[in-house]
Design a protein around this motif. Structure first.
Motif, PDB file in Angstrom:
ATOM      1  N   GLU A  73       0.095   6.194   6.414  1.00  0.00           N
ATOM      2  CA  GLU A  73       0.392   4.862   6.211  1.00  0.00           C
ATOM      3  C   GLU A  73       1.544   4.383   7.097  1.00  0.00           C
ATOM      4  O   GLU A  73       1.417   3.139   7.460  1.00  0.00           O
ATOM      5  N   SER A 120      -7.808  13.061   0.672  1.00  0.00           N
ATOM      6  CA  SER A 120      -6.823  13.378  -0.849  1.00  0.00           C
ATOM      7  C   SER A 120      -7.364  13.466  -1.996  1.00  0.00           C
ATOM      8  O   SER A 120      -7.295  14.215  -2.787  1.00  0.00           O
ATOM      9  N   GLY A 122       1.034   9.433  -5.753  1.00  0.00           N
ATOM     10  CA  GLY A 122       1.459  10.787  -5.630  1.00  0.00           C
ATOM     11  C   GLY A 122       2.476  11.068  -6.570  1.00  0.00           C
ATOM     12  O   GLY A 122       2.147  12.462  -6.930  1.00  0.00           O
ATOM     13  N   THR A 146       2.157   1.690  -3.588  1.00  0.00           N
ATOM     14  CA  THR A 146       0.756   2.182  -4.310  1.00  0.00           C
ATOM     15  C   THR A 146       0.482   3.733  -4.061  1.00  0.00           C
ATOM     16  O   THR A 146       0.373   4.616  -5.014  1.00  0.00           O
ATOM     17  N   HIS A 147       0.438   4.110  -2.815  1.00  0.00           N
ATOM     18  CA  HIS A 147       0.024   5.563  -2.393  1.00  0.00           C
ATOM     19  C   HIS A 147       1.168   6.473  -2.951  1.00  0.00           C
ATOM     20  O   HIS A 147       1.052   7.445  -3.442  1.00  0.00           O
ATOM     21  N   SER A 148       2.469   5.943  -3.037  1.00  0.00           N
ATOM     22  CA  SER A 148       3.712   6.764  -3.502  1.00  0.00           C
ATOM     23  C   SER A 148       3.449   6.918  -4.896  1.00  0.00           C
ATOM     24  O   SER A 148       3.773   8.142  -5.477  1.00  0.00           O
ATOM     25  N   VAL A 201      -1.144  11.293   3.521  1.00  0.00           N
ATOM     26  CA  VAL A 201      -1.345   9.955   3.202  1.00  0.00           C
ATOM     27  C   VAL A 201      -0.038   8.927   3.576  1.00  0.00           C
ATOM     28  O   VAL A 201      -0.299   7.970   4.209  1.00  0.00           O
ATOM     29  N   LEU A 202       0.999   9.356   3.044  1.00  0.00           N
ATOM     30  CA  LEU A 202       2.164   8.555   3.174  1.00  0.00           C
ATOM     31  C   LEU A 202       2.563   8.501   4.710  1.00  0.00           C
ATOM     32  O   LEU A 202       2.826   7.512   5.342  1.00  0.00           O
ATOM     33  N   ALA A 205      -6.892   9.151   2.829  1.00  0.00           N
ATOM     34  CA  ALA A 205      -6.890   8.915   1.378  1.00  0.00           C
ATOM     35  C   ALA A 205      -8.294   9.443   0.639  1.00  0.00           C
ATOM     36  O   ALA A 205      -8.067   9.912  -0.469  1.00  0.00           O
ATOM     37  N   VAL A 214      -6.124   5.403   7.667  1.00  0.00           N
ATOM     38  CA  VAL A 214      -5.279   5.721   6.278  1.00  0.00           C
ATOM     39  C   VAL A 214      -6.363   5.911   5.290  1.00  0.00           C
ATOM     40  O   VAL A 214      -6.505   6.705   4.190  1.00  0.00           O
ATOM     41  N   ILE A 216      -0.680  14.453  -0.266  1.00  0.00           N
ATOM     42  CA  ILE A 216       0.297  13.334  -0.775  1.00  0.00           C
ATOM     43  C   ILE A 216       1.174  12.917   0.598  1.00  0.00           C
ATOM     44  O   ILE A 216       1.195  11.639   0.891  1.00  0.00           O
ATOM     45  N   ASN A 257       0.623  -1.236  -0.003  1.00  0.00           N
ATOM     46  CA  ASN A 257      -0.127  -0.055   0.038  1.00  0.00           C
ATOM     47  C   ASN A 257       0.742   1.281   0.006  1.00  0.00           C
ATOM     48  O   ASN A 257       0.387   2.172  -0.876  1.00  0.00           O
TER      49      ASN A 257
END
Length: 134
Positions: free
Chosen positions: A73, A113, A42, A37-39, A69-70, A110, A106, A66, A34
């Motif tokens: 996480e 965002s 972003g 994926t988030h990165s 979220v990171l 998300a 999270v 961005i 995850n």
């Protein structure tokens, strides 16, 4: 704490702290799908920001969500690891609650965002659509 255990040189302490922090980031990227994926999302949002020539305020909001979220996480991953360590990877109802709540944080982040991204990008996408297709 014994005197010999105290750090006396600032630079070494800072460098050691920095190395530990970077190792933590490497670990979460390596172990958490995850996070990758988030990165990726972003990075795609940043590319879209350049394409759509965001204003300074839009960039600030985009980068804020961005990184938010990171960060969440990483905190979620830390909670999961602490629960696994404390329960020795056995199911425990309180451990499940902790993991579920951290995952919920999270999800909420998300979603936030996604809302911010929609506010920034949908008008720009709509304008492109109107300009080229209507």
């Amino acid at each position: 704490m014994a005197l010999k255990d105290k750090q006396t040189e600032k630079n070494k302490h800072f460098i050691a702290s920095l190395e530990f922090a970077l190792q933590g980031i490497r670990t979460v990227f390596k172990e958490e799908r995850n996070m990758r994926t988030h990165s990726l999302m972003g990075v795609l949002a940043i590319i879209a920001g350049f394409i759509f020539r965001l204003t300074t305020v839009e960039w600030l909001w985009l980068l804020f969500v961005i990184f938010f979220v990171l960060i969440i996480e990483i905190i979620n991953t830390a909670f999961e690891n602490v629960v696994d360590m404390c329960t020795d990877f056995h199911f425990h109802p309180i451990g499940k609650k902790i993991k579920d709540m951290a995952a919920g944080a999270v999800l909420i982040t998300a979603c936030f965002s996604l809302i911010v991204g929609s506010i920034i990008f949908l008008p720009k996408i709509w304008q492109l659509f109107v300009t080229y297709f209507l």
